[in-house]
Design an enzyme around this catalytic site. Structure first.
Site, PDB file in Angstrom:
ATOM      1  N   SER A  31       0.837  -1.198   0.000  1.00 44.88           N
ATOM      2  CA  SER A  31       0.000   0.000   0.000  1.00 44.88           C
ATOM      3  C   SER A  31       0.872   1.248   0.000  1.00 44.88           C
ATOM      4  CB  SER A  31      -0.861  -0.005   1.268  1.00 44.88           C
ATOM      5  OG  SER A  31      -1.449   1.255   1.468  1.00 44.88           O
ATOM      6  N   LYS A  49       1.938  -3.689   6.501  1.00 42.72           N
ATOM      7  CA  LYS A  49       2.369  -3.668   5.093  1.00 42.72           C
ATOM      8  C   LYS A  49       3.869  -3.382   5.019  1.00 42.72           C
ATOM      9  CE  LYS A  49      -1.548  -4.429   2.935  1.00 42.72           C
ATOM     10  NZ  LYS A  49      -1.739  -5.732   2.287  1.00 42.72           N
ATOM     11  N   TYR A  92      -2.236  -1.265  10.703  1.00 45.61           N
ATOM     12  CA  TYR A  92      -2.454  -1.857   9.378  1.00 45.61           C
ATOM     13  C   TYR A  92      -1.300  -1.452   8.445  1.00 45.61           C
ATOM     14  CZ  TYR A  92      -3.802  -1.522   4.504  1.00 45.61           C
ATOM     15  OH  TYR A  92      -3.766  -1.553   3.147  1.00 45.61           O
TER      16      TYR A  92
END
Ligand code: UD1
Length: 337
Positions: free
Chosen positions: A127, A156, A152
């Site tokens: 991302s 990544k 989150y």
């Protein structure tokens, strides 16, 4: 003859399912794994309807290493495309350990199986969040990992690092990390699209719920940013363009790690998105301005040149296509009910 076989983790999810369609259309054999935590089994029927080919599906959780090994023992995969993981930013702030445990352990189990069964080609769903709070346009040479605002995003970033380390230790490994900007839209068939379980957090799923009357109005988080109209700017990319970026990445896999942005390079503000949706639907979209959301950045958009130069991939669909296909997907869903 079918080209080499691809294992797709999270293949019934939003981006995984669109990528499965594009891979099948490009002649690849696809096998899908998913635990159906945030997606539905009938996505497989829809992929079959769109492509005329029914991919093999196994309901497996990446946390279940023994079950995953059984899939690899039978699969003879050439490549893995790894989409599976938790992705709700707000939830990750409230339940960080759940995010670190599932996203990291799931990936580690997958990499263990890849090494054990001699599968050395990986495409990973990362991302733009890994760039943190740096000024746009964001390019792949920029440092990552400073100003990431939620667990989150950190998962990544950490998974990118794990993949890089595996490639150092195992020179036979090839990995491509794709950093997505803001995927929106749906397949032109209207059969697959974004269908999150529970309350949505991202802009387009919320706009869809407002259009369906399930949420009374869109709350726009702030109009006092240093942007042309004061609302935040993002790089929205049609999910079908994004899926095609995976096919291009797959066809260019080579040893070591490569990293590409998948974005359009063009920013659009929240108000522009509201306007484009209203124009496409022919109806105003109820909205109000509220305070800023913690962690939001004013402007995030890609420098997409590297993917174009090296993969020959470029986003082709524009915001009108994104809105038209989202509306078509909504109408197809309504028609079924
Ligand atoms: C977020 C995450 C990003 C993640 C991506 C996809 C952050 C800082 N970033 O990106 O890590 O990869 O989701 O899951 O959380 N907006 C509204 N009203 C709403 C919802 C959104 O005004 O009800 C605005 C936001 O302020 C933002 C834009 O719409 O400017 C897009 O929001 P969203 O879809 O949540 O994506 P990002 O915040 O860009």
């Amino acid at each position: 003859m079918a080209k080499s076989k691809i294992l797709i983790t999270g293949g019934t999810g939003y981006i995984g399912s669109h990528t499965a369609v594009e891979l099948i259309n490009a002649g690849y054999e696809v096998e899908i794994l998913d635990n159906l935590y945030n997606s539905k089994r009938n996505v497989i029927d829809k992929i079959a309807k769109i492509t005329g080919v029914r991919p093999k599906f196994t309901e497996v959780d990446l946390m279940d290493l023994a079950a995953l090994k059984r899939v690899f023992a039978e699969g003879e995969f050439a490549t893995v495309m790894h989409f599976a993981g938790l992705k709700a930013v707000g939830e990750s702030v409230e339940q960080p350990l759940k995010y670190y445990e599932i996203n990291l352990e799931g990936t580690i189990n997958l990499l263990k199986c890849m090494l054990e069964y001699g599968v050395h080609r990986l495409v990973f769903s990362s991302s733009a969040t890994v760039y943190g709070d740096q000024p746009a346009p964001l390019n792949e040479t920029m440092p990552t990992g400073s100003g990431i605002s939620n667990p989150y995003g950190w998962t990544k970033w950490m998974i990118e690092q794990i993949i890089k380390d595996v490639c150092v230790a195992h020179p036979e490994f090839s990995a491509t990390i794709l950093r997505y900007f803001n995927p929106v839209g749906a397949h032109q068939s209207g059969l697959i699209g974004e269908d999150p379980n529970g309350r949505p957090n991202n802009l387009m799923p919320i706009i869809m719920k407002v259009a369906q009357g399930e949420i009374p109005e869109l709350s726009i988080y702030g109009n006092d940013y240093d942007t042309p109209d004061g609302t935040c700017v993002r790089d929205y990319i049609h999910v079908v363009d994004l899926a095609r970026g995976h096919v291009a990445a797959l066809e260019d896999l080579r040893s070591g790690v490569k990293i590409y942005n998948l974005g359009t390079g063009k920013g659009a503000s929240v108000l522009e998105m509201v306007k484009a949706f209203s124009q496409a639907s022919g109806r105003p979209l109820p909205h109000k301005i509220v305070g800023r959301r913690a962690g939001d950045l004013a402007e995030v958009y890609a420098d997409p040149k590297k993917a174009q130069a090296e993969l020959g991939w470029k986003a082709k669909l524009d915001i009108d296509d994104m809105m038209k296909d989202t509306l078509n997907y909504l109408e197809c869903q309504d028609a079924k009910e």
